[in-house]
Design a protein around this motif. Structure first.
Motif, short mmCIF file in Angstrom:
data_model
loop_
_atom_site.label_atom_id
_atom_site.label_comp_id
_atom_site.label_asym_id
_atom_site.label_seq_id
_atom_site.Cartn_x
_atom_site.Cartn_y
_atom_site.Cartn_z
N LYS A 35 34.28 42.88 37.94
CA LYS A 35 34.28 41.41 37.85
C LYS A 35 35.08 40.77 38.99
O LYS A 35 35.47 39.62 38.91
CB LYS A 35 34.88 40.97 36.52
CG LYS A 35 34.10 41.42 35.30
CD LYS A 35 34.80 40.97 34.05
CE LYS A 35 34.12 41.51 32.82
NZ LYS A 35 34.88 41.19 31.60
N LYS A 38 33.93 37.36 40.40
CA LYS A 38 34.12 36.33 39.37
C LYS A 38 35.61 35.97 39.26
O LYS A 38 35.97 34.81 39.12
CB LYS A 38 33.57 36.83 38.02
CG LYS A 38 33.79 35.88 36.87
CD LYS A 38 32.98 34.61 37.02
CE LYS A 38 33.10 33.76 35.77
NZ LYS A 38 32.78 32.37 36.03
N ARG A 39 36.48 36.99 39.35
CA ARG A 39 37.93 36.75 39.31
C ARG A 39 38.36 35.93 40.53
O ARG A 39 39.19 35.04 40.42
CB ARG A 39 38.69 38.07 39.25
CG ARG A 39 38.49 38.82 37.95
CD ARG A 39 39.24 40.15 37.95
NE ARG A 39 38.85 40.99 36.85
CZ ARG A 39 39.19 40.82 35.58
NH1 ARG A 39 39.96 39.81 35.25
NH2 ARG A 39 38.78 41.64 34.65
N ASN A 42 37.45 32.45 39.91
CA ASN A 42 38.41 31.88 38.95
C ASN A 42 39.74 31.51 39.62
O ASN A 42 40.35 30.50 39.29
CB ASN A 42 38.66 32.84 37.79
CG ASN A 42 37.50 32.93 36.83
OD1 ASN A 42 36.68 32.02 36.74
ND2 ASN A 42 37.40 34.04 36.12
N LYS A 87 45.34 31.15 31.73
CA LYS A 87 43.97 31.50 32.12
C LYS A 87 43.96 32.32 33.40
O LYS A 87 43.17 33.25 33.54
CB LYS A 87 43.11 30.25 32.28
CG LYS A 87 42.72 29.60 30.97
CD LYS A 87 41.84 28.39 31.20
CE LYS A 87 41.41 27.79 29.89
NZ LYS A 87 40.55 26.60 30.10
N ASN A 91 42.17 35.76 33.36
CA ASN A 91 40.88 35.73 34.05
C ASN A 91 40.92 36.20 35.50
O ASN A 91 39.86 36.37 36.11
CB ASN A 91 40.28 34.32 34.01
CG ASN A 91 39.96 33.87 32.62
OD1 ASN A 91 39.62 34.67 31.76
ND2 ASN A 91 40.07 32.57 32.38
#
Length: 191
Positions: A35, A38-39, A42, A87, A91
């Motif tokens: 991921k 995606k991290r 984020n 978060k 995340n």
């Protein structure tokens, strides 16, 4: 260069995620797993929110470059900031890596000046398809002008050696280097 409203969040996030995908300092923070991208997105989303609340998010007129500027004296403790930080931990960083990242953050904070009235350039990025066309330099010149109007020195860090000479060409100087398994160059410009 214009201020980016919240509706530009995904656009800014994409430019910065693409521009920083292979950055050593950024990848040090991000948990490296399936991921990872995606991290990274984020992390850029977190940075956008923080700078929207406590600094500036700026986009070039052609929407191919952007910058996130933090004004540390504006940053206040809040429930909203605490939620964003949580978060970020879950995340982006991952719980197992939290102490390592906090140690790194502490070393960086000890190196940064204690002054609060600064113009901290957190991220500047150009769409990878538009790099090497002068857009980054144009954006930096506008950021320098903005910092001068605000009467604030500009501070930044970079782990990219080729960027050091670019920043120096613009008038920045290295005031410290830190070895974190990669070199982190601390740079500043008096405005």
């Amino acid at each position: 260069m214009t201020a980016a409203p919240t509706k530009n969040r995904k656009f800014v996030q994409k430019i910065l995620a693409d521009a920083f995908e292979h950055n050593l300092s950024v990848n040090y923070i991000i948990k490296q797993d399936e991921k990872r991208f995606k991290r990274l997105a984020n992390l850029m989303d977190y940075s956008f929110k923080v700078c929207s609340a406590y600094g500036k998010v700026l986009v070039s007129q052609d929407r191919k470059a952007c910058a996130l500027v933090l004004l540390p004296d504006k940053k206040l403790f809040s429930l909203k900031m605490m939620i964003w930080d949580l978060k970020l931990i879950f995340n982006v960083i991952g719980l197992k890596r939290l102490s390592k990242i906090l140690r790194r953050d502490r070393m960086i904070k000890q190196t940064q000046p204690k002054m609060q009235k600064m113009y901290y350039l957190w991220f500047i990025g150009v769409d990878p398809m538009a790099q090497h066309q002068g857009l980054g330099t144009e954006m930096m010149e506008e950021l320098i002008a903005d910092a001068r109007v605000m009467k604030r020195p500009i501070f930044l860090e970079t782990s990219v050696l080729k960027n050091v000479s670019w920043y120096e060409h613009l008038g920045f100087r290295i005031y410290h280097e830190l070895d974190l398994g990669y070199k982190l160059y601390f740079m500043k410009m008096e405005t």
